[in-house]
Design a protein around this motif. Structure first.
Motif, short mmCIF file in Angstrom:
data_model
loop_
_atom_site.label_atom_id
_atom_site.label_comp_id
_atom_site.label_asym_id
_atom_site.label_seq_id
_atom_site.Cartn_x
_atom_site.Cartn_y
_atom_site.Cartn_z
N ASN A 137 25.19 28.66 -47.38
CA ASN A 137 24.28 28.66 -46.25
C ASN A 137 23.42 29.92 -46.19
N VAL A 138 23.30 30.62 -47.30
CA VAL A 138 22.33 31.68 -47.54
C VAL A 138 22.63 33.02 -46.88
N ILE A 139 23.20 33.03 -45.68
CA ILE A 139 23.18 34.28 -44.91
C ILE A 139 24.36 34.38 -43.95
N HIS A 140 24.79 35.61 -43.71
CA HIS A 140 25.79 35.92 -42.68
C HIS A 140 25.14 36.90 -41.72
N ALA A 141 25.45 36.77 -40.44
CA ALA A 141 24.99 37.72 -39.44
C ALA A 141 26.10 37.95 -38.42
N SER A 142 26.26 39.19 -38.01
CA SER A 142 27.26 39.54 -37.00
C SER A 142 27.03 38.70 -35.75
N TYR A 157 32.87 31.60 -53.97
CA TYR A 157 31.43 31.59 -53.72
C TYR A 157 30.90 33.01 -53.46
N MET A 158 31.57 33.74 -52.57
CA MET A 158 31.09 35.06 -52.17
C MET A 158 31.23 36.11 -53.28
N THR A 159 32.05 35.85 -54.29
CA THR A 159 32.18 36.77 -55.42
C THR A 159 31.42 36.27 -56.65
N SER A 160 30.66 35.18 -56.52
CA SER A 160 29.99 34.56 -57.66
C SER A 160 28.74 35.33 -58.12
N GLY A 161 28.31 36.30 -57.37
CA GLY A 161 27.14 37.08 -57.73
C GLY A 161 26.87 38.13 -56.67
N PRO A 162 25.85 38.93 -56.88
CA PRO A 162 25.55 39.99 -55.91
C PRO A 162 25.05 39.43 -54.58
N VAL A 163 25.25 40.24 -53.55
CA VAL A 163 24.73 39.97 -52.22
C VAL A 163 23.86 41.16 -51.81
N VAL A 164 23.00 40.94 -50.84
CA VAL A 164 22.22 42.03 -50.26
C VAL A 164 22.72 42.22 -48.83
N PRO A 224 25.27 35.12 -52.09
CA PRO A 224 24.90 34.92 -53.51
C PRO A 224 23.86 33.83 -53.76
N ASP A 225 23.91 32.73 -53.01
CA ASP A 225 22.91 31.68 -53.26
C ASP A 225 21.51 32.13 -52.85
N GLY A 226 21.42 32.94 -51.81
CA GLY A 226 20.12 33.47 -51.40
C GLY A 226 19.55 34.43 -52.44
N VAL A 227 20.42 35.24 -53.04
CA VAL A 227 19.98 36.17 -54.08
C VAL A 227 19.58 35.39 -55.34
N LYS A 228 20.44 34.44 -55.77
CA LYS A 228 20.16 33.66 -56.98
C LYS A 228 18.87 32.86 -56.86
N ARG A 229 18.57 32.40 -55.67
CA ARG A 229 17.39 31.56 -55.45
C ARG A 229 16.14 32.39 -55.12
N GLN A 264 16.12 26.12 -43.01
CA GLN A 264 15.10 26.04 -44.06
C GLN A 264 15.69 26.16 -45.46
N TYR A 265 16.67 27.08 -45.64
CA TYR A 265 17.13 27.40 -46.98
C TYR A 265 18.56 26.99 -47.30
N GLY A 266 19.39 26.73 -46.29
CA GLY A 266 20.80 26.42 -46.53
C GLY A 266 20.98 25.10 -47.25
#
Length: 132
Positions: free
Chosen positions: A112-117, A64-71, A10-15, A104-106
């Motif tokens: 922390n902007v992003i999740h990755a497997s 946090y994870m439900t606070s807005g959309p994610v991609v 969500p923070d990555g999308v909002k920003r 850079q963005y966290g």
């Protein structure tokens, strides 16, 4: 070819960082094979973060994870999991390498902007979970 799952949080999308983050993956030669935007549900997050349910920060993480959309996207390429993990950086942005996405963005351990497997098994399970 290997597949991995990435969630721009969500923070990555909002920003307004989605385009910049996706561009970095594409410039590295990774191919987007699926992409969607949605707001995650509590039940999906309980499944995804099952290993963290008993941790004291779990409710903060869910809020946090439900606070807005994610991609959510699936990236495909040679050694995709290893490449993406290196590009993303460590969970805590303060410890992430400069130049990594989190470095850079966290903003914090949570934002922390992003999740990755983190492995082939996790990628397979997460792809199935988010792209049924």
């Amino acid at each position: 070819m290997e597949k991995t799952l990435v969630i721009i949080k969500p923070d990555g999308v909002k920003r307004h960082l989605v385009g910049k983050i996706i561009q970095r993956f594409e410039e590295k030669g990774l191919v987007i094979t699926a992409l969607k935007m949605e707001t995650l549900t509590l039940s999906l997050l309980e499944e995804h973060y099952n290993h963290l349910v008993t941790r004291p920060f779990f409710s903060e993480l869910v809020d946090y994870m439900t606070s807005g959309p994610v991609v959510i996207l699936i990236l495909t390429g040679e050694n995709a999991i290893e490449i993406v993990r290196k590009m993303v950086g460590t969970t805590n942005p303060l410890q992430a390498e400069i130049g990594s996405i989190r470095g850079q963005y966290g903003l914090s351990h949570t934002e922390n902007v992003i999740h990755a497997s983190d492995s082939t098994a996790a990628a397979q399970a997460e792809i199935q979970r988010f792209f049924k």
